[in-house]
Design an enzyme around this catalytic site. Structure first.
Site, PDB file in Angstrom:
ATOM      1  N   ARG A  77       1.049  -1.102   0.094  1.00 25.48           N
ATOM      2  CA  ARG A  77      -0.028  -0.094   0.055  1.00 25.48           C
ATOM      3  C   ARG A  77       0.816   1.335  -0.053  1.00 25.48           C
ATOM      4  NH1 ARG A  77      -4.720  -2.013  -1.516  1.00 25.48           N
ATOM      5  NH2 ARG A  77      -5.343  -3.687  -0.236  1.00 25.48           N
ATOM      6  N   ILE A  78       0.519   2.310  -0.795  1.00 24.14           N
ATOM      7  CA  ILE A  78       1.164   3.517  -0.811  1.00 24.14           C
ATOM      8  C   ILE A  78       0.655   4.159   0.331  1.00 24.14           C
ATOM      9  CG2 ILE A  78       1.685   5.430  -2.062  1.00 24.14           C
ATOM     10  CD1 ILE A  78       1.353   3.888  -4.517  1.00 24.14           C
ATOM     11  N   LEU A  79       1.447   4.819   1.307  1.00 27.95           N
ATOM     12  CA  LEU A  79       0.929   5.635   2.331  1.00 27.95           C
ATOM     13  C   LEU A  79       1.212   7.179   2.205  1.00 27.95           C
ATOM     14  CD1 LEU A  79       2.521   3.515   5.265  1.00 27.95           C
ATOM     15  CD2 LEU A  79       0.367   3.627   4.555  1.00 27.95           C
ATOM     16  N   HIS A  95      13.572  -2.563  -1.553  1.00 32.17           N
ATOM     17  CA  HIS A  95      13.225  -2.483  -2.780  1.00 32.17           C
ATOM     18  C   HIS A  95      14.261  -3.522  -3.697  1.00 32.17           C
ATOM     19  CE1 HIS A  95      10.653  -1.068  -6.373  1.00 32.17           C
ATOM     20  NE2 HIS A  95      12.122  -1.280  -6.794  1.00 32.17           N
TER      21      HIS A  95
HETATM   22  C1  GRF Z   1      10.909  -8.074  -1.034  1.00 32.60           C
HETATM   23  O1  GRF Z   1      11.682  -8.516  -2.158  1.00 32.60           O
HETATM   24  C2  GRF Z   1      10.826  -6.396  -1.105  1.00 32.60           C
HETATM   25  O2  GRF Z   1      11.664  -5.831  -1.589  1.00 32.60           O
HETATM   26  C3  GRF Z   1       9.627  -6.459  -2.065  1.00 32.60           C
HETATM   27  O3  GRF Z   1       8.707  -7.335  -1.811  1.00 32.60           O
HETATM   28  C4  GRF Z   1       9.624  -8.487  -1.114  1.00 32.60           C
HETATM   29  C5  GRF Z   1       8.847  -8.644   0.199  1.00 32.60           C
HETATM   30  O4  GRF Z   1       9.353 -10.182   0.588  1.00 32.60           O
HETATM   31  N1  GRF Z   1       9.018  -4.983  -2.037  1.00 32.60           N
HETATM   32  P1  GRF Z   1       8.598 -10.824   2.116  1.00 32.60           P
HETATM   33  O5  GRF Z   1       7.195 -10.333   1.999  1.00 32.60           O
HETATM   34  O6  GRF Z   1       9.493  -9.992   3.059  1.00 32.60           O
HETATM   35  O7  GRF Z   1       8.857 -12.148   1.934  1.00 32.60           O
END
Ligand code: GRF
Length: 175
Positions: A77-79, A95
Site C-alpha cells: 500500500r502506498i501511504l 526494494h
Molecule cells: C521483497 O523483495 C521486497 O523488496 C519487495 O517485496 C518483497 C517482500 O518479501 N518489495 P517478503 O514479504 O519480506 O518475503
C-alpha cells in the site's frame, strides 16, 4: 514493521534480534503468523480505499506501541503524508532493484524485461514519492541467462535478508 505478504524479511529481522514492537498488515498473510510465533504483537489495518484514513490508522497502530523506526517489507500500500510527518526520516523500505532503476511493484519483472545483466536491492529512507528517498545501502545481484521472475527474486531476497537487518541496525545505532 509493515508487511503484506510472505514476511521473509520480517523473519530475517526477527532472527537478527532487532526488537519489533508490532507487525502491521493490510491483509491476512504469513507475516501475522511469524509475529505470533515470535511473540510479537500484530495488527490488521484493513484497506478501505481511502489512503489518508488508512494511513492515519496505520500511524495510530504504530504510535500506540511507541514505535521509533518503521520498516516496510513488501507492504503493498502506498501511504500518505501523515506517516512521514509522524516518523520524519524514520520510515525505511527495501526494494528489489538498484534504485533509481525499476521503481514500482514489478521491479524484478521490469529488470528481466529490460535485459539488464545486474540488478539487486536497495534499502532506503521512504518519502511520499514511491521508491524514492535517500539510499542507505545497495547490493548487486547478477541476472542469469535462465532466470525467471521467481528465481531472480529469490536470489534478491536472499541478499535483502542480510542487508536489511544490517542496515536497520546501523540506522538505529546512528539515530
Ligand atoms: C521483497 O523483495 C521486497 O523488496 C519487495 O517485496 C518483497 C517482500 O518479501 N518489495 P517478503 O514479504 O519480506 O518475503
Amino acid at each position: 514493521m509493515l508487511a503484506s505478504g510472505g514476511g521473509s524479511n520480517l523473519e530475517a529481522i526477527l532472527a537478527a534480534g532487532i526488537p519489533v514492537a508490532v507487525v502491521v498488515v493490510d491483509r491476512p498473510c504469513r507475516a501475522t503468523e511469524l509475529a505470533d510465533e515470535a511473540g510479537v504483537e500484530s495488527e490488521l489495518v484493513e484497506w478501505n480505499d481511502d489512503r489518508l484514513d488508512f494511513t492515519h490508522r496505520v500511524v495510530d497502530a504504530l504510535e500506540r506501541r511507541g514505535v521509533e523506526v518503521v520498516a516496510m517489507a513488501g507492504f503493498m500500500r502506498i501511504l500518505d503524508k501523515p506517516i512521514f510527518d509522524a516518523f520524519p526520516g524514520r520510515v525505511l523500505n527495501t526494494h528489489p532493484s538498484l534504485l533509481p532503476s525499476f521503481r514500482g511493484a514489478h521491479a524484478v519483472a521490469d529488470a528481466l524485461e529490460a535485459g539488464v545483466k545486474v540488478t539487486g536491492c536497495t534499502i532506503h529512507v521512504a518519502v511520499p514519492e514511491v521508491d524514492a528517498g535517500p539510499i542507505l545501502s545497495q547490493e548487486a545481484v547478477p541476472v542469469l541467462d535462465d532466470d525467471t521472475v521467481d528465481t531472480l527474486h529469490e536470489r534478491i531476497k536472499a541478499v535483502e535478508h542480510r542487508l536489511y537487518p544490517d542496515t536497520i541496525k546501523k540506522f538505529m545505532e546512528s539515530a
